[in-house]
Design a protein around this motif. Structure first.
Motif, PDB file in Angstrom:
ATOM      1  N   LYS A 298       1.529  10.817  11.536  1.00 40.04           N
ATOM      2  CA  LYS A 298       0.802  10.285  10.394  1.00 40.04           C
ATOM      3  C   LYS A 298      -0.511   9.627  10.808  1.00 40.04           C
ATOM      4  CE  LYS A 298       1.484   7.814   6.091  1.00 40.04           C
ATOM      5  NZ  LYS A 298       2.412   7.057   5.234  1.00 40.04           N
ATOM      6  N   ILE A 299      -1.564   9.915  10.031  1.00 37.41           N
ATOM      7  CA  ILE A 299      -2.853   9.267  10.223  1.00 37.41           C
ATOM      8  C   ILE A 299      -2.767   7.862   9.634  1.00 37.41           C
ATOM      9  CG2 ILE A 299      -5.325   9.394   9.715  1.00 37.41           C
ATOM     10  CD1 ILE A 299      -4.918  12.417   9.247  1.00 37.41           C
ATOM     11  N   LYS A 300      -3.193   6.880  10.372  1.00 37.31           N
ATOM     12  CA  LYS A 300      -3.046   5.502   9.915  1.00 37.31           C
ATOM     13  C   LYS A 300      -4.197   5.091   9.004  1.00 37.31           C
ATOM     14  CE  LYS A 300      -0.185   3.736  13.668  1.00 37.31           C
ATOM     15  NZ  LYS A 300      -0.034   2.707  14.714  1.00 37.31           N
TER      16      LYS A 300
ATOM     17  N   GLU B  78      -8.838   5.855  -1.888  1.00 39.61           N
ATOM     18  CA  GLU B  78      -8.351   6.989  -2.679  1.00 39.61           C
ATOM     19  C   GLU B  78      -7.945   8.158  -1.779  1.00 39.61           C
ATOM     20  OE1 GLU B  78     -10.922   8.064  -5.857  1.00 39.61           O
ATOM     21  OE2 GLU B  78     -11.156   6.014  -6.572  1.00 39.61           O
ATOM     22  N   SER B  79      -8.686   8.369  -0.705  1.00 39.88           N
ATOM     23  CA  SER B  79      -8.332   9.451   0.225  1.00 39.88           C
ATOM     24  C   SER B  79      -6.937   9.230   0.797  1.00 39.88           C
ATOM     25  CB  SER B  79      -9.356   9.531   1.363  1.00 39.88           C
ATOM     26  OG  SER B  79     -10.626   9.850   0.886  1.00 39.88           O
TER      27      SER B  79
ATOM     28  N   TYR C 225      -3.462  11.189   0.441  1.00 33.14           N
ATOM     29  CA  TYR C 225      -2.867  11.616   1.710  1.00 33.14           C
ATOM     30  C   TYR C 225      -1.395  11.189   1.791  1.00 33.14           C
ATOM     31  CZ  TYR C 225      -1.713  11.397   6.695  1.00 33.14           C
ATOM     32  OH  TYR C 225      -1.085  11.514   7.898  1.00 33.14           O
ATOM     33  N   ASP C 226      -1.103   9.932   1.426  1.00 34.41           N
ATOM     34  CA  ASP C 226       0.283   9.439   1.475  1.00 34.41           C
ATOM     35  C   ASP C 226       1.183  10.264   0.558  1.00 34.41           C
ATOM     36  OD1 ASP C 226      -0.400   7.484   3.277  1.00 34.41           O
ATOM     37  OD2 ASP C 226      -0.577   5.886   1.784  1.00 34.41           O
ATOM     38  N   LYS C 227       0.642  10.650  -0.590  1.00 36.58           N
ATOM     39  CA  LYS C 227       1.418  11.436  -1.545  1.00 36.58           C
ATOM     40  C   LYS C 227       1.771  12.805  -0.951  1.00 36.58           C
ATOM     41  CE  LYS C 227      -0.303  11.034  -5.517  1.00 36.58           C
ATOM     42  NZ  LYS C 227      -1.284  11.189  -6.621  1.00 36.58           N
TER      43      LYS C 227
END
Length: 518
Positions: free
Chosen positions: A30-32, A49-50, A54-56
């Motif tokens: 995962k990108i932090k 927002e990015s 991304y988390d979704k």
């Protein structure tokens, strides 16, 4: 946006992360998300927002990693997320230009965070597409994509040079101008409303706090009073639709309405959008086999595109595009939206500017019989959207030919401010067509007659109808250079109704201007 979580999914996800992921590396590392803000609102919003998107997508990628199939609701969420990702990606160049003029330290921090957000967007778009197509594959090189290392000076240097060479943001909101200063531009406004009223709602007959009587929804909304006028407040949410009671739209028709917003600022999401659907059914979805979607951006921290898409015969459509636009100032200042459908052609204006003109947007004729509205990604209770004066009319007829052939026309498409003879700017498309007839045949003299509804006294309505007819006459003289000797004006007040003055629709029909060739 609503998410569907089931117990079985949660158990499987937890099992996957605790046991499978460490062994098989089935999901990309995962990108932090950056822990601190830059202090430049457009950059901070873009990064936030990015990573929200991304988390979704990362969550649904986890489902795939655990071998859990996506259900229909999951697919719907991913499809909407993919559209939001595309919108956000388009804003990146404008965000980069906002870094200019900042301190060296702030520029460096902003560049690092923008790079990280762009990497998150790149992953999200690629992964969302693969998940929707059932083709998600994890490659070993993805494992190397550890952006925790604030990374790669070469990338940063590249993006920094991008910043220094990029043009100044040409999407800045221009200063407001008085419409009367731009009569030459105004004279080119070519929207012509339909001449046979099919539906009209100004919500004057509805009670404050109620849902409007001539609409339906699967969510919520209510009538509110703003400065003495009733407006319909739409509620934001995933899968929520607002459907006016309109059936069997003709092949040629026009749609008009006014919008009002409250609480929008530079923190409003780039994915906050107002959708207008033409659909093949009255159900709470975009459409079963056929629909079109045009969405207006309400985000304020960048110039975001108007998006258009069509879908026909269950197999998709030929059009899915993003049209360059900057309507931020319009959105904040009660815009008038006009739409014209003429067989396959679809046009949309925001105030007097035409942004959409697609000759073959309606790929299958006579199947789009209903109108639906949808808004999403607005902060509940803070960012509010209202609609008023929805007017749907058959036609958009070429009034020039009708006037030449029949010698007279009557239209309720020339609109005035309430109780006033001040012509609303969206009416100039009709006046322009009248001027073209007079310019083509210089022997024609024209009588212009104003009519009102029954509100107010007879004496006041006679006076108002005469002043409105005179206003149209003066517009033909001053804007379109028609010789005043060829024009006379008169008014008949409420004396010749063509509709029922006890209903909003009837009143709208009675407020009209008549042109008679002499």
């Amino acid at each position: 946006m609503l998410y569907k979580f089931t117990c079985s999914k949660l158990v499987l996800i937890c099992f996957a992360f605790l046991f499978i992921a460490p062994l098989s590396h089935s999901q990309t590392k995962k990108i932090k998300r950056p822990k601190s803000r830059v202090g430049i609102s457009s950059v901070d919003n873009f990064v936030r927002e990015s990573f929200d998107l991304y988390d979704k997508v990362y969550m649904y990628d986890g489902y795939a990693a655990a071998g859990t199939p996506l259900d229909d609701d999951d697919i719907d969420v991913l499809e909407e997320a993919l559209e939001d990702l595309a919108v956000l990606s388009e804003s990146a160049p404008d965000i980069l230009s906002d870094v200019k003029g900042q301190s060296v330290l702030k520029q460096g921090k902003a560049t690092l965070q923008i790079n990280r957000a762009k990497k998150a967007l790149k992953y999200s778009i690629k992964t969302a597409k693969e998940l929707l197509l059932g083709e998600r594959k994890r490659k070993e090189e993805e494992e190397k994509d550890d952006t925790d290392n604030s990374t790669k000076d070469s990338d940063n240097n590249s993006d920094s040079s991008e910043n220094s060479s990029s043009d100044t943001d040409d999407s800045e909101v221009e200063d407001n101008k008085n419409i009367s200063d731009d009569l030459e531009i105004l004279s080119k406004y070519d929207f012509v409303p339909g001449d046979k009223l099919l539906f009209f709602d100004d919500f004057s007959k509805d009670f404050v706090g109620d849902f409007p009587s001539k609409w339906n929804t699967n969510g919520s909304g209510e009538i509110v009073n703003i400065k003495g006028e009733n407006w319909f407040e739409l509620k934001s949410g995933y899968g929520l639709f607002f459907v006016p009671d309109i059936e069997n739209l003709p092949e040629d028709f026009t749609i008009e309405f006014d919008l009002l917003t409250s609480g929008l600022d530079n923190k409003t999401s780039s994915t906050a959008r107002f959708h207008v659907y033409l659909s093949d059914n009255l159900k709470f979805n975009t459409g079963l086999e056929h629909y079109t979607d045009v969405s207006l951006p309400f985000g304020q921290f960048g110039a975001f595109n108007i998006r258009v898409a069509n879908y026909f015969n269950r197999g998709g459509g030929d059009i899915k595009a993003a049209l360059k636009s900057d309507i931020r100032n319009d959105i904040l200042n009660q815009p008038h939206i006009s739409i014209s459908v003429t067989k396959k052609r679809y046009r949309l204006w925001v105030n007097q500017t035409k942004y959409v003109d697609i000759p073959r947007f309606i790929e299958v004729p006579n199947v789009l019989n209903h109108i639906k509205f949808h808004i999403n990604n607005f902060k509940d209770g803070e960012e509010r959207v209202f609609i008023k004066n929805l007017k749907v009319a058959e036609g958009g007829v070429d009034l020039r030919r009708k006037l030449l052939a029949e010698g007279k026309i009557s239209t309720n498409g020339i609109l005035f401010d309430s109780g006033s003879s001040n012509i609303q700017v969206q009416s100039y498309g009709i006046i322009r067509q009248i001027s073209q007839v007079l310019q083509q045949d210089t022997t024609i003299q024209l009588k212009i007659i104003g009519h009102t509804d029954a509100d107010g006294t007879d004496e006041n309505n006679i006076k108002l109808s005469k002043s409105r007819a005179e206003a149209v006459k003066q517009a033909l003289i001053k804007v379109y250079n028609i010789d005043s000797s060829r024009l006379i004006s008169d008014g008949k007040g409420e004396s010749e109704p063509v509709g029922d003055n006890s209903t909003p629709e009837g009143k709208a029909q009675n407020r009209r201007v008549e042109f008679i060739a002499q």
